[in-house]
Design a protein around this motif. Sequence first.
Motif, PDB file in Angstrom:
ATOM      1  N   GLU A  51       0.833  -1.211   0.000  1.00  0.00           N
ATOM      2  CA  GLU A  51       0.000   0.000   0.000  1.00  0.00           C
ATOM      3  C   GLU A  51       0.864   1.257   0.000  1.00  0.00           C
ATOM      4  OE1 GLU A  51      -2.497  -0.401   3.394  1.00  0.00           O
ATOM      5  OE2 GLU A  51      -3.760  -1.980   2.503  1.00  0.00           O
ATOM      6  N   GLU A  54       2.223   1.788  -3.366  1.00  0.00           N
ATOM      7  CA  GLU A  54       1.150   2.355  -4.208  1.00  0.00           C
ATOM      8  C   GLU A  54       1.059   3.862  -4.016  1.00  0.00           C
ATOM      9  OE1 GLU A  54      -2.734   0.133  -5.062  1.00  0.00           O
ATOM     10  OE2 GLU A  54      -2.148  -0.584  -3.063  1.00  0.00           O
ATOM     11  N   SER A  55       1.176   4.294  -2.767  1.00  0.00           N
ATOM     12  CA  SER A  55       1.073   5.730  -2.479  1.00  0.00           C
ATOM     13  C   SER A  55       2.217   6.517  -3.100  1.00  0.00           C
ATOM     14  CB  SER A  55       1.039   5.970  -0.963  1.00  0.00           C
ATOM     15  OG  SER A  55       2.306   5.722  -0.373  1.00  0.00           O
ATOM     16  N   ASP A  57       3.294   5.787  -6.011  1.00  0.00           N
ATOM     17  CA  ASP A  57       3.076   5.597  -7.456  1.00  0.00           C
ATOM     18  C   ASP A  57       4.169   4.730  -8.083  1.00  0.00           C
ATOM     19  OD1 ASP A  57       0.737   7.157  -7.499  1.00  0.00           O
ATOM     20  OD2 ASP A  57       1.912   9.004  -7.663  1.00  0.00           O
ATOM     21  N   LEU A  59       3.856   1.210  -7.640  1.00  0.00           N
ATOM     22  CA  LEU A  59       3.044   0.061  -8.021  1.00  0.00           C
ATOM     23  C   LEU A  59       1.612   0.493  -8.290  1.00  0.00           C
ATOM     24  CD1 LEU A  59       4.121  -2.603  -5.356  1.00  0.00           C
ATOM     25  CD2 LEU A  59       4.971  -2.388  -7.693  1.00  0.00           C
ATOM     26  N   VAL A  60       0.949  -0.266  -9.141  1.00  0.00           N
ATOM     27  CA  VAL A  60      -0.485  -0.112  -9.375  1.00  0.00           C
ATOM     28  C   VAL A  60      -1.137  -1.464  -9.164  1.00  0.00           C
ATOM     29  CG1 VAL A  60      -2.277   0.329 -11.079  1.00  0.00           C
ATOM     30  CG2 VAL A  60      -0.295   1.842 -10.947  1.00  0.00           C
ATOM     31  N   LYS A  61      -2.165  -1.505  -8.313  1.00  0.00           N
ATOM     32  CA  LYS A  61      -2.838  -2.766  -8.031  1.00  0.00           C
ATOM     33  C   LYS A  61      -4.128  -2.875  -8.823  1.00  0.00           C
ATOM     34  CE  LYS A  61      -3.175  -4.959  -4.298  1.00  0.00           C
ATOM     35  NZ  LYS A  61      -3.538  -5.434  -2.941  1.00  0.00           N
ATOM     36  N   LYS A  66      -0.087  -6.826  -8.917  1.00  0.00           N
ATOM     37  CA  LYS A  66       0.702  -5.652  -8.524  1.00  0.00           C
ATOM     38  C   LYS A  66       1.716  -5.373  -9.632  1.00  0.00           C
ATOM     39  CE  LYS A  66       1.833  -7.928  -4.752  1.00  0.00           C
ATOM     40  NZ  LYS A  66       0.780  -8.969  -4.656  1.00  0.00           N
TER      41      LYS A  66
END
Length: 298
Positions: A51, A54-55, A57, A59-61, A66
């Motif tokens: 997570e 992701e924040s 940027d 990784l994109v889930k 992932k």
Amino acid sequence: MSRKNFLFQKLVNSLLEHIRQYYELGDDLPSDVVLAKQFSVSRTTVRKAIEYLESLDILVKSGAQKTLVAMPEEQDYFDVSLHTKPKEKLVEEYFLKLIQCGKLKPGDKFSELELARQSDSSTVAVREFLIRFSRFGLIEKSPRSQWQMKEFDEAFVDQLYEVRHLFEMHALSNFMSLPDDSPYWAELKTLMEKHQAVLENIETRYEDFPRLDQGVHDLLQQGQPNQFINEFYDIISFVFHYHYQWDRSNEKERNRVAAHEHIAFMSKMLKKDRRGAMLAFEKHLNTAKQSLKNTAIL
């Protein structure tokens, strides 16, 4: 910093470094279960770390998938240097750094008090580390809390090689038994491609090889890790890959040969040719042994 928060930050840093070493943009990371096992943490900690990436940027889930969309940068890492480490670990890191930087060479003497001051540790921690480290034959005790760096001889290299050969051939055999869907196969393929890229520009990129070299041998150990082997292999790997007596005048050619040998056994591994991989790997280990002998003070 709480232990829980430190574990999270340490995992984030490990993931970032793992991504930089083994992945390319557009690659998918393994499942949370695989990552938890690989980094010896809980799935909850893995999910929090994912997570966080992701924040940033990175990784994109999409469901359980992932995907890597940006490579990590230095500012993405946590500074965990203020977290209290065991004193003996601080001594070890500082001592090995002195050797790798060439500030401690064969025949050099140093004192426990001097090393304690430099590593911001205690003389008790220094003495305990040096006594443990002396088992590997790299240092010896002198009178009045003095120590001396030892020189290599042919017998030392032969004995060290025997242990390395045992550990690494065992690791390779275990790796070849991994299931086809293991994420380690993809990491191996990525490492081979990076080797090929370095070889294509070896004249200017030969200094990039040691990092790839360490990555390959580390990956073999990670396939099916053994905590007892890992403890001894760290020192064996250090001597072979960073030992302080190497003559760097032949570094480019040595790295060229080693990179070709790496590609030879990695390509056999990816083809699931166990016998071919074992033979090619044996050849590489023998070359490494001879390189160490050539640069030892005999």
